[in-house]
Design an enzyme around this catalytic site. Structure first.
Site, PDB file in Angstrom:
ATOM      1  N   GLY A 214       0.828  -1.196   0.000  1.00 60.15           N
ATOM      2  CA  GLY A 214       0.000   0.000   0.000  1.00 60.15           C
ATOM      3  C   GLY A 214       0.864   1.249   0.000  1.00 60.15           C
ATOM      4  O   GLY A 214       0.785   2.070  -0.887  1.00 60.15           O
ATOM      5  N   PHE A 215       1.688   1.368   1.032  1.00 58.20           N
ATOM      6  CA  PHE A 215       2.606   2.510   1.194  1.00 58.20           C
ATOM      7  C   PHE A 215       1.866   3.836   1.217  1.00 58.20           C
ATOM      8  O   PHE A 215       2.425   4.879   0.914  1.00 58.20           O
ATOM      9  CB  PHE A 215       3.673   2.509   0.084  1.00 58.20           C
ATOM     10  CG  PHE A 215       4.284   1.159  -0.132  1.00 58.20           C
ATOM     11  CD1 PHE A 215       5.014   0.557   0.873  1.00 58.20           C
ATOM     12  CD2 PHE A 215       4.103   0.488  -1.321  1.00 58.20           C
ATOM     13  CE1 PHE A 215       5.566  -0.703   0.698  1.00 58.20           C
ATOM     14  CE2 PHE A 215       4.641  -0.781  -1.495  1.00 58.20           C
ATOM     15  CZ  PHE A 215       5.376  -1.370  -0.489  1.00 58.20           C
TER      16      PHE A 215
ATOM     17  N   ALA B   1      -0.115  -1.431  15.118  1.00 60.94           N
ATOM     18  CA  ALA B   1       0.312  -2.287  16.230  1.00 60.94           C
ATOM     19  C   ALA B   1      -0.187  -1.692  17.545  1.00 60.94           C
ATOM     20  O   ALA B   1      -0.731  -2.396  18.407  1.00 60.94           O
ATOM     21  CB  ALA B   1       1.834  -2.428  16.240  1.00 60.94           C
TER      22      ALA B   1
ATOM     23  N   THR C 286       9.640  -9.588  12.006  1.00 61.41           N
ATOM     24  CA  THR C 286       8.802  -8.762  11.127  1.00 61.41           C
ATOM     25  C   THR C 286       9.250  -7.301  11.192  1.00 61.41           C
ATOM     26  O   THR C 286       9.207  -6.585  10.199  1.00 61.41           O
ATOM     27  CB  THR C 286       7.302  -8.872  11.487  1.00 61.41           C
ATOM     28  OG1 THR C 286       7.146  -8.582  12.879  1.00 61.41           O
ATOM     29  CG2 THR C 286       6.780 -10.247  11.200  1.00 61.41           C
TER      30      THR C 286
ATOM     31  N   GLN D 259      10.485  -4.824   8.151  1.00 64.73           N
ATOM     32  CA  GLN D 259       9.976  -3.476   7.898  1.00 64.73           C
ATOM     33  C   GLN D 259      11.123  -2.489   7.698  1.00 64.73           C
ATOM     34  O   GLN D 259      11.073  -1.631   6.830  1.00 64.73           O
ATOM     35  CB  GLN D 259       9.086  -3.002   9.054  1.00 64.73           C
ATOM     36  CG  GLN D 259       7.701  -3.587   9.015  1.00 64.73           C
ATOM     37  CD  GLN D 259       6.960  -3.179   7.753  1.00 64.73           C
ATOM     38  OE1 GLN D 259       6.745  -2.007   7.507  1.00 64.73           O
ATOM     39  NE2 GLN D 259       6.584  -4.142   6.945  1.00 64.73           N
TER      40      GLN D 259
ATOM     41  N   GLU E 288       7.374   3.106   9.162  1.00 64.69           N
ATOM     42  CA  GLU E 288       7.820   4.279   8.402  1.00 64.69           C
ATOM     43  C   GLU E 288       9.156   4.836   8.859  1.00 64.69           C
ATOM     44  O   GLU E 288       9.972   5.264   8.053  1.00 64.69           O
ATOM     45  CB  GLU E 288       6.738   5.365   8.472  1.00 64.69           C
ATOM     46  CG  GLU E 288       5.538   4.970   7.635  1.00 64.69           C
ATOM     47  CD  GLU E 288       4.267   5.738   7.954  1.00 64.69           C
ATOM     48  OE1 GLU E 288       3.825   6.511   7.117  1.00 64.69           O
ATOM     49  OE2 GLU E 288       3.712   5.553   9.065  1.00 64.69           O
TER      50      GLU E 288
END
Ligand SMILES: Cc1cc2nc3c(=O)[nH]c(=O)nc-3n(C[C@H](O)[C@H](O)[C@H](O)COP(=O)(O)OP(=O)(O)OC[C@H]3O[C@@H](n4cnc5c(N)ncnc54)[C@H](O)[C@@H]3O)c2cc1C
Ligand code: SF4
Lengths: 339, 743
Positions: free
Chosen positions: B244-245, B514, B639, B643, B710
């Site tokens: 998606g970003f 999260a 994970t 990222q 991000e």
């Protein structure tokens, strides 16, 4: 739907015959260029002749002691062919510097000669393009032309031929074997592709009824001192901004014979025999290479975004010749990384 | 929470097998019966109007069902409000197929629907549309000095704070000064999966809408408002999103098109966009920035000015927080920040991974490097001297901030002290070597979110929330949280998302999932836990009769006394004994604003990179990256590391490759495909080292997470630019850094 008929040719003669039939007829080999162009509506053939069954996949000795590459041998099979690797490593390197393994597995040697320009506007039907639609104008000249040509350009088109393989073939003075209704003819590589002039819709000199059956490599030996230097915007999977195929025959430090061709600069793989003449009999030094590089770009013309290519071409030529001299085909661990 | 079984453990993705076997289905892969296909026709012109659409020939083709355009779209919602999605900026949203006006190149002007995709595509290619064009403006360079200050229409937008101190005077008086402009062009998100919607038409006129989105509820609200549908009429489902970003934060026009066609034709319809059409909507805007820095003799910042101007569309005022970071990342008492937009004939820009910060920090962090050189200080030392222990924009302390540790640990791991500060002083063979570093900062936020849990008699726990998985690891993290709080094996937990029938959650963005959904899942599990305790206490001879909830814990499938673990009941037995088939609970989690209001909540990182440059040929390789990240608690190092690895690649891509080039002759992007819009390939990526500096922070949220999606990309583009300077002595201030800029 964009309808077309699809037939499979089993023999060269039949293929040639069918090719001359009415309508927009196209051969399809690996399909890696043609299908993209069809999806973009840039090419809209009404008949497709699949030539993959033709017996043209062999790589074998040519009568004059050279090597004959079948038009339907894949780029991958050609690059990794033991004879090619041993006798024409420049060609191996050039092929492997192009596309991706998946594409090279599909792409054929014949198809590679015919791949069309990557000019942005050629692909975008919303913009004028003389090559796609003769007479509509060239969007690139006053537009974004960073990837386009600096040599042999015309007022109608400044597109480049995007192939890597063809740059090596030009340097190696290959010939193209062609069969048409009137039989076979052999075309010198530099005469196979053409400059745009005012008919940029024609990329090459193949006649409508003809098919390429093979590419012949002459027997000359350039297997020790050669370099394929490709400069691009990422390390792999990008077309060349500038590429240089350089090959030398050395006696001590004296150049007996030198070959030089450039990619990414012109409408055809750009072999410069005048510049090559400046190599002959000269010492393999920076000074010589500088003169040769200057010669190659003598008539070059920049269009703004791509003007940097003139200087880059000079530097790339000098580097490629230096690498060829040193028998070091690639400059560093990052260049021509070939996954 | 120091002893955990699942939280904080490096676990593999629970959705991994589904993804690699193809079992995971994406929006355009639901082959519902009777499906027909829509193909979007895009405008070749940038501005003007449609004067004629001649669809007769196309409609006569056997198998073509309809051509939708502004000429035949039924009466839909009238007010702008109805077209606003959750993250719409201020202004008047684009309405697909609304009227004859062309507002940007590649605007969708018609939808051709046919029995097969190929036929729809062909019909679209021969549909005759005539346009009348008027002059367009697409060049931001022509808008210098003509910017305007936008309103606060967009959620999350914080206008820059007013100037503090005496920025003009202190800049003039400073011992060292720099004043430079920094530029990057337009970038498009280009997730691998193209936007697609399958609208399944059900008996009675209801719809199941499979949509590519970062927020199923956002998509649902959007179509409900426009088409006047009830919540029951249109269920939106989005189980997997192929990247998606930020591009999926707003519903894209294929959703509108698919729903329109399905309702009008009373058929199931799929509309998917082409790669070229992926360049027809939101993007990171072309931005021009100036940064002025002044320092005192001791290297402390005397004054800081940062101004940004970026493009927006004619119809919406897209905003992002570009300059605010400069007022809080370093200690400086004299600060002036400015932020302006200029309207062009383009589509509205859209949040793209670390929106605003990716832009603003590129400028600030390159300027900081320039200033370090001007002041004769090591770039790292310069930053440490100006370290901010307090957020001066808000005048509040940080809830936690281990940026100093990131600097030190990152530098040590990288070997920063081996750096010879002089430009062009380091070499390897014939390559120039450069070391550069930069800092990143990103918001740690939490939004309201809900979750529902249900434990069945066979011991399986189902957890549901209407959040999305955009590849960040949401399925995995939420499974970990639930397994942790209810003491169940991971395999017993089935976390489900991306369905508007589930409890509400915000769009998946802002690195808040999260924190937001994680807290909701935790709360729901605790609510279920309390229910289970009550039920356990009703069991015959229950050893937990008098226990309070604080006295018990869920471990290994048992509910037991903390102080006397032998006193236990098997959780599954509790459900069975209750006589019900399952026990359920739900919860909503809200940020604790009273607690949070007193603090500045942020994640930080420090990036160190090595580049090697062949100066003659202008070729550049980023050979090493160390990224030290302080983002609260790390829920799953595996994970999280993924990222950050992906973020580094993003930053590298922004620094060296990405730019959507506009040809102003046509007001049209020219490199709108994957062959010419470059992103890195494997051969461009070398060593990337990710380091987490954990922070204990119970202010950000009960789980102590700050989000990791991000922050990792921040600092990367600037660090590379700074390394290029160190290697070559060339200061580049315009991205991307391609061969021509290095010659
Ligand atoms: C994403 C991508 C990246 C690429 N990158 C590179 C690169 O970096 N460097 C590079 O050099 N190339 C690159 N290529 C191009 C690739 O090498 C060519 O597409 C390929 O060589 C074409 O061969 P083909 O057999 O697939 O041709 P096809 O697509 O089947 O045919 C192409 C054309 O040739 C004609 N044709 C084919 N065979 C014959 C024949 N024997 N006689 C007469 N006409 C014939 C066909 O009619 C058609 O018009 C790339 C391609 C793609 C898609
Ligand atoms: S350079 Fe050639 S291919 Fe490109 S737009 Fe001009 S005419 Fe077309």
């Amino acid at each position: 739907m964009n309808s077309f008929t699809y037939t499979r040719a089993e023999a060269v003669e039949a293929a040639v015959r069918e090719k001359s039939a009415s309508g927009k007829v196209k051969f399809i080999a690996g399909g890696t260029n043609l299908l993209d162009l069809m999806k973009e509506n840039v090419e809209r053939p009404t008949r497709l002749i699949d030539i993959n069954r033709l017996p043209l996949t062999k790589i074998e000795a040519a009568p004059d002691g050279g090597l004959r590459l079948g038009a339907l041998a894949t780029n991958a099979d050609t690059a990794w062919n033991a004879e090619v690797e041993k006798r024409y490593p420049l060609l191996s390197q050039a092929i492997l510097a192009g596309a991706s393994p998946q594409l090279r597995n599909m792409a054929t040697n014949g198809g590679n000669l015919f791949q069309r320009t990557r000019c942005y506007y050629f692909y975008d039907l919303a913009t004028p393009c003389n090559k796609r639609e003769p007479g509509s104008g060239c969007s690139a000249i006053g537009g974004y032309n960073r990837i386009l040509g600096i040599l042999g350009t015309s007022e109608s088109c400044i597109a480049t031929h995007p192939s890597d393989m063809c740059v090596a073939l030009a340097a190696l003075a290959a010939t193209v074997r062609v069969t048409g209704k009137n039989g076979e003819r052999v075309v010198k590589f530099e005469d196979f592709h053409r400059l745009p002039g005012d008919t940029p819709q024609f990329d090459n000199t193949l006649q409508p009824d003809e098919i390429v059956t093979a590419i012949d490599l002459p027997a000359e030996d350039f297997s020790r001192h050669f370099s394929y230097l490709k400069l691009r915007d990422r390390t792999s999977y990008a077309f060349a901004l500038i590429s240089v195929a350089a090959a030398l025959q050395l006696e001590g430090n004296t150049i007996k014979e030198g070959r030089l061709a450039l990619g990414g600069v012109a409408h055809k793989p750009w072999r410069d025999t005048t510049a090559e003449a400046l190599l002959k009999g000269q010492p393999a030094t920076e000074e010589t290479f500088r003169r040769v590089a200057a010669k190659v770009v003598e008539g070059a013309k920049g269009y703004g975004h791509n003007t940097f290519k003139i200087e880059l071409a000079k530097r790339a030529i000098m580097r490629a010749l230096k690498q060829a001299t040193e028998g070091m085909p690639v400059a560093d661990a990052f260049q021509n990384s070939n996954p | 929470m120091s002893n955990t079984n699942y939280i904080g453990k490096a676990l593999s993705r629970v959705d991994g097998p589904a993804k690699v076997t193809g079992a995971a289905k994406y929006a355009a892969e639901f082959n519902v019966p009777g499906l027909v296909y829509g193909y979007v026709v895009s405008s070749p012109v940038a501005k003007g109007k449609i004067t004629k659409i001649d669809a007769a020939e196309v409609l006569a083709l056997p198998g073509v069902l309809q051509v939708f355009s502004h000429e035949n779209v039924p009466m839909l919602a009238l007010l702008d409000r109805s077209y606003k999605d959750d993250v719409a900026p201020g202004g008047s949203p684009f309405r697909p197929l609304h009227d004859a006006e062309i507002k940007f190149s590649q605007q969708p002007v018609a939808l051709v629907v046919a029995d097969t995709f190929e036929l729809a595509r062909y019909a679209a290619s021969v549909l005759k549309i005539e346009y009348e064009t008027v002059a367009h403006e697409t060049d931001l360079e022509t808008k210098r000095g003509e910017g305007f200050e936008p309103g606060t229409g967009k959620t999350g937008f914080v206008p820059p704070p007013p100037p503090r101190g005496n920025p003009d005077k202190e800049f003039e008086n400073a011992v060292h000064r720099i004043d430079q402009e920094y530029v990057h062009g337009t970038q498009h998100h280009n997730p691998m999966e193209m936007f697609g919607t399958t609208a399944e038409y059900l008996d009675g006129g209801k719809l199941n809408v499979y949509d590519k989105t970062q927020g199923a509820l956002n998509s649902q609200r959007y179509i409900r408002q426009i088409f006047g549908l009830s919540k029951d009429d249109a269920r939106v489902i989005s189980k997997y999103t192929g990247g998606g970003f930020g591009s999926g934060l707003r519903p894209q026009y294929q959703l509108f098109m698919a729903v329109l066609a399905a309702l009008e034709l009373k058929k199931s319809v799929r509309v998917s966009l082409t790669r070229q059409q992926m360049f027809s909507f939101g993007h990171r805007p072309h931005t021009l920035q100036t940064v002025k820095l002044g320092t005192n003799a001791d290297g402390s910042l005397a004054a800081l000015h940062h101004h940004a101007l970026h493009e927006t569309s004619r119809f919406e005022d897209y905003t992002e927080n570009v300059v605010n970071w400069s007022g809080m990342l370093y200690q400086c008492d004299n600060v002036k920040l400015g932020y302006q937009l200029a309207k062009l004939d383009v589509y509205t820009p859209q949040d793209m991974r670390a929106p605003g910060a990716a832009t603003g920090l590129f400028a600030l962090e390159v300027a900081m490097d320039e200033m370090a050189y001007a002041a004769g200080l090591d770039p790292l030392e310069f930053r440490l001297r100006n370290y901010a222990d307090r957020d001066q924009n808000l005048d509040k302390p940080f809830s936690s901030k281990k940026l100093r540790e990131c600097y030190h640990e990152g530098a040590a791991k990288f070997g920063w002290e081996e750096r010879n500060p002089a430009p062009r002083s380091m070499r390897q063979g014939n390559m120039l070597v450069g070391y550069g570093m930069a800092t990143g900062v990103w918001d740690a936020s939490q939004q309201k979110a809900g979750a529902k849990v249900s434990l069945s008699a066979d011991g399986k726990l189902t957890v549901q929330s209407a959040t999305n998985e955009i590849g960040t690891g949401t399925y995995t993290i939420m499974t970990q949280v639930a397994a942790e709080y209810l003491g169940l094996p991971l395999e017993a937990v089935d976390f489900q998302l991306g369905d508007t029938d589930f409890p509400a959650a915000p769009v998946q963005g802002g690195s808040w999932t999260a924190a937001s959904v994680g807290t909701a899942v935790k709360n729901a599990c605790e609510a279920l836990g309390e229910k289970l305790l009550k039920l356990a206490q009703q069991m015959e001879g229950s050893p937990l009769k008098d226990a309070k909830f604080e006295d018990v814990e869920f471990v290994n499938g048992q509910l037991r006394l903390r102080l006397d673990p032998g006193q236990a009941v098997v959780v599954r037995d509790i459900v069975q004994a209750s006589g019900e088939t399952k026990v359920e609970a739900d919860a909503t989690a809200m940020p604790n604003l009273i607690k949070q209001k007193q603090y500045s909540l942020h994640a930080h990182n420090a990036v160190f990179v090595e580049v090697q440059i062949d100066e003659e040929l202008g070729t550049l390789h980023v050979t090493r990256v160390v990224n030290a990240v302080a983002a609260g608690r790390i829920m799953n190092p595996k994970t999280a590391r993924s990222q950050v690895l992906g973020s580094v690649v993003w930053g590298l891509s922004m620094a060296l490759m990405e730019e959507t080039v506009m040809d102003h002759q046509f007001g049209r992007y020219v490199n709108h495909n994957y062959a010419e819009y470059h992103i890195p390939v494997c051969a461009d990526i070398h060593d990337i080292d990710v380091l987490f500096v954990e922070e204990e922070d119970d202010i950000v949220n009960p789980l102590g997470v700050k989000g990791i999606g991000e922050v990792g990309m921040l600092g990367v583009a600037a660090a590379i630019t700074n390394a290029v300077y160190h290697a070559t002595g060339k200061r580049i201030r315009e991205l991307p850094i391609m061969i021509d800029k290095l010659l």
